[in-house]
Enzyme design. Structure first.
Site, PDB file in Angstrom:
ATOM      1  N   GLY A   1      20.808  22.859  15.756  1.00 21.36           N
ATOM      2  CA  GLY A   1      22.194  23.218  15.463  1.00 21.36           C
ATOM      3  C   GLY A   1      22.864  22.093  14.698  1.00 21.36           C
TER       4      GLY A   1
ATOM      5  N   ILE B   1      23.762  19.031  15.474  1.00 18.57           N
ATOM      6  CA  ILE B   1      23.179  17.686  15.590  1.00 18.57           C
ATOM      7  C   ILE B   1      21.739  17.691  15.092  1.00 18.57           C
ATOM      8  CG2 ILE B   1      22.515  15.868  17.225  1.00 18.57           C
ATOM      9  CD1 ILE B   1      25.090  16.700  18.842  1.00 18.57           C
TER      10      ILE B   1
ATOM     11  N   ALA C   1      20.836  14.868  24.523  1.00 19.75           N
ATOM     12  CA  ALA C   1      21.508  16.162  24.708  1.00 19.75           C
ATOM     13  C   ALA C   1      22.131  16.241  26.109  1.00 19.75           C
ATOM     14  CB  ALA C   1      20.524  17.288  24.455  1.00 19.75           C
ATOM     15  N   ARG C   2      21.349  16.662  27.090  1.00 18.57           N
ATOM     16  CA  ARG C   2      21.813  16.717  28.474  1.00 18.57           C
ATOM     17  C   ARG C   2      20.646  16.338  29.382  1.00 18.57           C
ATOM     18  NH1 ARG C   2      26.178  16.302  27.015  1.00 18.57           N
ATOM     19  NH2 ARG C   2      28.001  17.641  27.265  1.00 18.57           N
TER      20      ARG C   2
ATOM     21  N   GLU D   1      23.125  11.432  36.513  1.00 15.75           N
ATOM     22  CA  GLU D   1      23.828  10.516  35.632  1.00 15.75           C
ATOM     23  C   GLU D   1      25.063   9.984  36.367  1.00 15.75           C
ATOM     24  OE1 GLU D   1      25.700  11.550  31.559  1.00 15.75           O
ATOM     25  OE2 GLU D   1      23.532  11.789  31.385  1.00 15.75           O
TER      26      GLU D   1
ATOM     27  N   HIS E   1      25.080   7.419  28.338  1.00 12.07           N
ATOM     28  CA  HIS E   1      25.788   8.571  27.754  1.00 12.07           C
ATOM     29  C   HIS E   1      26.854   8.071  26.760  1.00 12.07           C
ATOM     30  CE1 HIS E   1      26.793  13.066  28.510  1.00 12.07           C
ATOM     31  NE2 HIS E   1      27.141  12.715  27.276  1.00 12.07           N
TER      32      HIS E   1
ATOM     33  N   ALA F   1      26.267   8.178  23.298  1.00 10.62           N
ATOM     34  CA  ALA F   1      25.997   8.654  21.932  1.00 10.62           C
ATOM     35  C   ALA F   1      27.244   9.195  21.242  1.00 10.62           C
ATOM     36  CB  ALA F   1      24.905   9.725  21.967  1.00 10.62           C
TER      37      ALA F   1
HETATM   38  P1  NAD Z   1      24.810  23.331  18.654  1.00  6.90           P
HETATM   39  O1  NAD Z   1      25.312  24.468  19.490  1.00  6.90           O
HETATM   40  O2  NAD Z   1      25.358  23.147  17.288  1.00  6.90           O
HETATM   41  O3  NAD Z   1      23.211  23.430  18.537  1.00  6.90           O
HETATM   42  C1  NAD Z   1      22.382  23.732  19.617  1.00  6.90           C
HETATM   43  C2  NAD Z   1      21.176  24.492  19.060  1.00  6.90           C
HETATM   44  O4  NAD Z   1      20.261  24.679  20.150  1.00  6.90           O
HETATM   45  C3  NAD Z   1      21.535  25.887  18.511  1.00  6.90           C
HETATM   46  O5  NAD Z   1      21.026  26.036  17.188  1.00  6.90           O
HETATM   47  C4  NAD Z   1      20.851  26.823  19.482  1.00  6.90           C
HETATM   48  O6  NAD Z   1      20.359  28.004  18.844  1.00  6.90           O
HETATM   49  C5  NAD Z   1      19.706  25.963  19.986  1.00  6.90           C
HETATM   50  N1  NAD Z   1      19.127  26.467  21.236  1.00  6.90           N
HETATM   51  C6  NAD Z   1      19.680  27.296  22.150  1.00  6.90           C
HETATM   52  N2  NAD Z   1      18.795  27.557  23.135  1.00  6.90           N
HETATM   53  C7  NAD Z   1      17.662  26.884  22.812  1.00  6.90           C
HETATM   54  C8  NAD Z   1      16.381  26.782  23.417  1.00  6.90           C
HETATM   55  N3  NAD Z   1      16.084  27.459  24.546  1.00  6.90           N
HETATM   56  N4  NAD Z   1      15.458  26.008  22.831  1.00  6.90           N
HETATM   57  C9  NAD Z   1      15.728  25.346  21.675  1.00  6.90           C
HETATM   58  N5  NAD Z   1      16.922  25.429  21.045  1.00  6.90           N
HETATM   59  C10 NAD Z   1      17.868  26.181  21.609  1.00  6.90           C
HETATM   60  O7  NAD Z   1      25.014  22.040  19.547  1.00  6.90           O
HETATM   61  P2  NAD Z   1      25.076  20.508  19.047  1.00  6.90           P
HETATM   62  O8  NAD Z   1      26.484  20.173  18.702  1.00  6.90           O
HETATM   63  O9  NAD Z   1      24.013  20.307  18.043  1.00  6.90           O
HETATM   64  O10 NAD Z   1      24.752  19.746  20.438  1.00  6.90           O
HETATM   65  C11 NAD Z   1      23.428  19.634  20.896  1.00  6.90           C
HETATM   66  C12 NAD Z   1      23.371  18.977  22.263  1.00  6.90           C
HETATM   67  O11 NAD Z   1      23.937  17.668  22.214  1.00  6.90           O
HETATM   68  C13 NAD Z   1      24.100  19.708  23.384  1.00  6.90           C
HETATM   69  O12 NAD Z   1      23.302  19.676  24.560  1.00  6.90           O
HETATM   70  C14 NAD Z   1      25.337  18.843  23.634  1.00  6.90           C
HETATM   71  O13 NAD Z   1      25.836  18.972  24.947  1.00  6.90           O
HETATM   72  C15 NAD Z   1      24.739  17.478  23.378  1.00  6.90           C
HETATM   73  N6  NAD Z   1      25.717  16.396  23.101  1.00  6.90           N
HETATM   74  C16 NAD Z   1      25.489  15.171  23.666  1.00  6.90           C
HETATM   75  C17 NAD Z   1      26.372  14.120  23.408  1.00  6.90           C
HETATM   76  C18 NAD Z   1      26.142  12.761  23.965  1.00  6.90           C
HETATM   77  O14 NAD Z   1      27.074  11.951  24.010  1.00  6.90           O
HETATM   78  N7  NAD Z   1      24.930  12.409  24.360  1.00  6.90           N
HETATM   79  C19 NAD Z   1      27.496  14.347  22.592  1.00  6.90           C
HETATM   80  C20 NAD Z   1      27.671  15.601  22.028  1.00  6.90           C
HETATM   81  C21 NAD Z   1      26.772  16.635  22.273  1.00  6.90           C
END
Ligand code: NAD
Length: 329
Positions: free
Chosen positions: A155, A157, A235-236, A265, A284, A286
Site C-alpha cells: 500500500g 508504505i 507495521a504492527r 509493546e 515504535h 518509525a
Molecule cells: P495501506 O492501507 O496503505 O497498505 C496496506 C496494504 O496491505 C494494502 O495494499 C492492503 O491491500 C495490504 N494487505 C491487506 N491484507 C493483507 C494481507 N493479508 N497480506 C498482505 N497484504 C495485505 O497501509 P500503510 O499506510 O502502507 O501502512 C502499513 C502498515 O504500517 C500498517 O500496519 C500500519 O499500521 C503500519 N504503520 C506503522 C507505523 C509505525 O510507526 N511503525 C506508522 C504508520 C503505519
C-alpha cells in the site's frame, strides 16, 4: 445558548495541546486525558460527542455502548486495529484515521532497519563501544544491490519502500491480496507468499493488522525464509508470532531481524528478543519526525471539527456508516 459539544482525548504523547485547543476551542469543551485502558477513560466519555484517540484502547462494542451520543472516533495514527469497526458502523459512529502524515518517515525507517541489517551498522557500533575495533565478527556480509526484497503489503508504505529499494538496485517482490500485478508503475513483481518468502533476502512487513495478518509470520512461514534472510517489521507487532520468531532465531532458521513494532509493546525487560547480536529494536519510532508530528496533530482534531460543523470528514475508515451515522451528515 446551545450546549457546547464535548470532545474527549483519551491519550497523547506530545508536549502541547495548543493545536487541539485552537481547532476545537470555540466549538467544544475539550477534555484531555492521559489514559491507557478503557477503564481509565470510561468515566469521562459517557456524554462525549467525539473521541480523539492515540493508543488507548481497545475501543470495543462495550466501550461504544457507554458513549451513546458520540458521533466520531478520530484516531491520530494510521492503524485502526484497536477499534472495532463493525461495532462502530452498527452504532452509527464515524471512525477516521490519518493515512498519510508519516508515510515517508516509516518508509525511511524501514530502509534504515534494512540497511542496519545488511551493513551490520548497529552490531558494529555495539562492538566499537565495547572497545572492539574489528571487522571479522560481522562476517558474512552481503551486497544489497542485486539482492531480493520481499514486501508483504503493498500500500502507501510498501510501494514507497519499493521505490527506495529500486534505487539500491534491489529486486523487489510483493505479496498483497488487493494490489494487482500491473497496478503500480514500480518495478516490483507480484508473488504469492510462499514464493516471496523463499526468494527474499529481506522480508519487510507492511500490511494492516487484521485477522488474516495476525501471526502470519509464524513457525511455518519463518521456515520458508532463507537461513541468510532478515525480517523487518515496521507495521504492527502481532503480525509476527513473537515466540515463533525467538524459536527461529535460536535455531538459526533466519539470520536476524529488525523490529520497530513488537508484541507485546513495549517488550518486557528481560525478554528473549532483547540483547541479541542479530536483532535491532526501535521503540515504535518509525512514524515520528518533527514534520510528521505537525501533520499528526492537525489530522484527527480536523476530522472532529468537520463532523461537529456538519461536514463529512475526509478519512473515514468505515464508509458504510454514511447511511446511519449519528451525526446525520
Ligand atoms: P495501506 O492501507 O496503505 O497498505 C496496506 C496494504 O496491505 C494494502 O495494499 C492492503 O491491500 C495490504 N494487505 C491487506 N491484507 C493483507 C494481507 N493479508 N497480506 C498482505 N497484504 C495485505 O497501509 P500503510 O499506510 O502502507 O501502512 C502499513 C502498515 O504500517 C500498517 O500496519 C500500519 O499500521 C503500519 N504503520 C506503522 C507505523 C509505525 O510507526 N511503525 C506508522 C504508520 C503505519
Amino acid at each position: 445558548m446551545a450546549k457546547k459539544a464535548k470532545v474527549v482525548l483519551t491519550d497523547y504523547v506530545w508536549d502541547s495541546l495548543d493545536v487541539e485547543k485552537k481547532m476545537l476551542g470555540e466549538l467544544a469543551e475539550f477534555v484531555a486525558l492521559k489514559t491507557k485502558t478503557p477503564n481509565e477513560f470510561l468515566p469521562h466519555i459517557e456524554d462525549c460527542d467525539a473521541l480523539l484517540n492515540t493508543y488507548a484502547g481497545p475501543i470495543t462494542a462495550d466501550v461504544m455502548a457507554r458513549m451513546p451520543v458520540c458521533k466520531i472516533i478520530a484516531r491520530y495514527g494510521i492503524g485502526v486495529d484497536t477499534i472495532d469497526l463493525e461495532a462502530a458502523t452498527t452504532a452509527g459512529i464515524i471512525v477516521t484515521n490519518n493515512p498519510t502524515y508519516c508515510i515517508e518517515e516509516v518508509v525511511e525507517h524501514a530502509m534504515a532497519l534494512l540497511l542496519a541489517c545488511a551493513r551490520k551498522v548497529v552490531f558494529y557500533d555495539r562492538l566499537v563501544r565495547a572497545g572492539n575495533w574489528d571487522l571479522t565478527p560481522g562476517k558474512p556480509m552481503f551486497r544489497l544491490g542485486g539482492s531480493t526484497l520481499g514486501l508483504i503489503g503493498f500500500g502507501h508504505i510498501g510501494q514507497q519502500v519499493a521505490a527506495r529499494a529500486a534505487a539500491f538496485d534491489m529486486r523487489v517482490l510483493f505479496f498483497d491480496p488487493v494490489v494487482q500485478a500491473n497496478q503500480s508503475n514500480l518495478k516490483a513483481k507480484k508473488a504469492d507468499l510462499r514464493e516471496l518468502l523463499k526468494e527474499s533476502d529481506f522480508v519487510s512487513l507492511h500490511p494492516p493488522l487484521v485477522s488474516e495478518t495476525r501471526k502470519m509470520i509464524n513457525d511455518e512461514t519463518l521456515r520458508q525464509m532463507k537461513p541468510t534472510a532478515y525480517l523487518v517489521n515496521c507495521a504492527r507487532g502481532p503480525i509476527v508470532d513473537t515466540d515463533a520468531l525467538v524459536r527461529a532465531l535460536d535455531a538459526r532458521i533466519i539470520a536476524g531481524c529488525a523490529l520497530d513494532t513488537t508484541d507485546p509493546e513495549p517488550l518486557p525487560n528481560p525478554h528473549p528478543l532483547r540483547g541479541r547480536d542479530n536483532v535491532v529494536i526501535t521503540p515504535h519510532a518509525a512514524w515520528y519526525s518533527e514534520r510528521a508530528m505537525v501533520g499528526l496533530q492537525a489530522g484527527a482534531p480536523g476530522e472532529v471539527r468537520r463532523v461537529l460543523s456538519g461536514q463529512w470528514p475526509i478519512n473515514v475508515v468505515n464508509p458504510r456508516v454514511k447511511s446511519n451515522n449519528r451525526a446525520g451528515i
